[in-house]
Write a protein that holds these residues in place. Structure first.
Motif, PDB file in Angstrom:
ATOM      1  N   ALA A  28       0.838  -1.206   0.000  1.00  0.00           N
ATOM      2  CA  ALA A  28       0.000   0.000   0.000  1.00  0.00           C
ATOM      3  C   ALA A  28       0.873   1.255   0.000  1.00  0.00           C
ATOM      4  O   ALA A  28       0.551   2.245  -0.667  1.00  0.00           O
ATOM      5  N   LYS A  29       1.985   1.226   0.732  1.00  0.00           N
ATOM      6  CA  LYS A  29       2.907   2.374   0.740  1.00  0.00           C
ATOM      7  C   LYS A  29       3.524   2.580  -0.643  1.00  0.00           C
ATOM      8  O   LYS A  29       3.654   3.714  -1.101  1.00  0.00           O
ATOM      9  N   VAL A  30       3.912   1.483  -1.271  1.00  0.00           N
ATOM     10  CA  VAL A  30       4.488   1.572  -2.611  1.00  0.00           C
ATOM     11  C   VAL A  30       3.464   2.156  -3.581  1.00  0.00           C
ATOM     12  O   VAL A  30       3.768   3.068  -4.355  1.00  0.00           O
ATOM     13  N   ALA A  31       2.235   1.664  -3.517  1.00  0.00           N
ATOM     14  CA  ALA A  31       1.179   2.150  -4.401  1.00  0.00           C
ATOM     15  C   ALA A  31       0.920   3.644  -4.193  1.00  0.00           C
ATOM     16  O   ALA A  31       0.772   4.395  -5.165  1.00  0.00           O
ATOM     17  N   ALA A  32       0.895   4.065  -2.945  1.00  0.00           N
ATOM     18  CA  ALA A  32       0.674   5.492  -2.660  1.00  0.00           C
ATOM     19  C   ALA A  32       1.819   6.329  -3.231  1.00  0.00           C
ATOM     20  O   ALA A  32       1.597   7.408  -3.792  1.00  0.00           O
ATOM     21  N   HIS A  33       3.035   5.828  -3.105  1.00  0.00           N
ATOM     22  CA  HIS A  33       4.193   6.551  -3.655  1.00  0.00           C
ATOM     23  C   HIS A  33       4.089   6.648  -5.179  1.00  0.00           C
ATOM     24  O   HIS A  33       4.299   7.725  -5.745  1.00  0.00           O
ATOM     25  N   ILE A  34       3.747   5.558  -5.820  1.00  0.00           N
ATOM     26  CA  ILE A  34       3.639   5.554  -7.287  1.00  0.00           C
ATOM     27  C   ILE A  34       2.535   6.510  -7.742  1.00  0.00           C
ATOM     28  O   ILE A  34       2.711   7.285  -8.676  1.00  0.00           O
ATOM     29  N   LYS A  35       1.397   6.477  -7.043  1.00  0.00           N
ATOM     30  CA  LYS A  35       0.301   7.395  -7.391  1.00  0.00           C
ATOM     31  C   LYS A  35       0.740   8.845  -7.244  1.00  0.00           C
ATOM     32  O   LYS A  35       0.393   9.694  -8.068  1.00  0.00           O
ATOM     33  N   GLY A  36       1.505   9.106  -6.220  1.00  0.00           N
ATOM     34  CA  GLY A  36       1.989  10.470  -5.997  1.00  0.00           C
ATOM     35  C   GLY A  36       2.983  10.926  -7.050  1.00  0.00           C
ATOM     36  O   GLY A  36       3.101  12.122  -7.331  1.00  0.00           O
ATOM     37  N   ARG A  37       3.700   9.981  -7.647  1.00  0.00           N
ATOM     38  CA  ARG A  37       4.708  10.314  -8.660  1.00  0.00           C
ATOM     39  C   ARG A  37       4.136  10.335 -10.066  1.00  0.00           C
ATOM     40  O   ARG A  37       4.769  10.837 -10.981  1.00  0.00           O
ATOM     41  N   SER A  38       2.952   9.759 -10.239  1.00  0.00           N
ATOM     42  CA  SER A  38       2.384   9.640 -11.598  1.00  0.00           C
ATOM     43  C   SER A  38       1.677  10.915 -12.004  1.00  0.00           C
ATOM     44  O   SER A  38       1.129  11.637 -11.260  1.00  0.00           O
TER      45      SER A  38
END
Length: 134
Positions: free
Chosen positions: A124-134
């Motif tokens: 979930a942390k990884v997904a949140a980071h990716i969403k924030g970078r996209s």
């Protein structure tokens, strides 16, 4: 108790979520086999799946983490490596001792529990980071 892929387990990444669904299906297949007295027979299929799955899925996750410069990549990769050792240990026990009821229990508790918690916390942390970078 079967596992359900809920919103809580979604990362928002189509590939990762698809692979997580495959994992939950494999664990549920083992649980279903156990409920009909066929857990030991299904254990070899589950162990093989887990070996293949961890190599492929963790590799896919790690590529995304590198691509999006995930700041906790080193720790996340370490979790993956530790889990691969757990899977290897289960496969080794299966080779040496055969499909025992104790080993079925170990897969159900150690594998399913670890993965569900890992998805909820770390992925979930990884997904949140990716969403924030996209």
């Amino acid at each position: 108790m079967a596992y359900t892929f809920t919103k809580e387990l979604e990362t928002g990444n189509q590939l990762i979520d698809s692979e997580h669904r495959q994992l939950i299906d494999a664990i549920n297949n083992l649980l279903a086999a156990c409920s009909t007295g066929k857990g030991r027979a299904e254990l070899a299929n589950t162990a093989k799946f887990l070996q293949d799955y961890t190599a492929r899925h963790f590799g896919n996750e790690e590529k995304l983490q590198v691509q999006y410069q995930y700041p906790d990549y080193v720790n996340h990769k370490r979790y993956h490596e530790e889990f691969k050792k757990v899977v290897a240990g289960i496969c080794s026990k299966l080779d040496k001792e055969g499909p025992t009821i104790a080993l079925v229990g170990e897969v159900n508790s150690a594998i399913a529990g670890w993965l569900i918690n890992h998805i909820k916390r770390e992925d979930a942390k990884v997904a949140a980071h990716i969403k924030g970078r996209s």
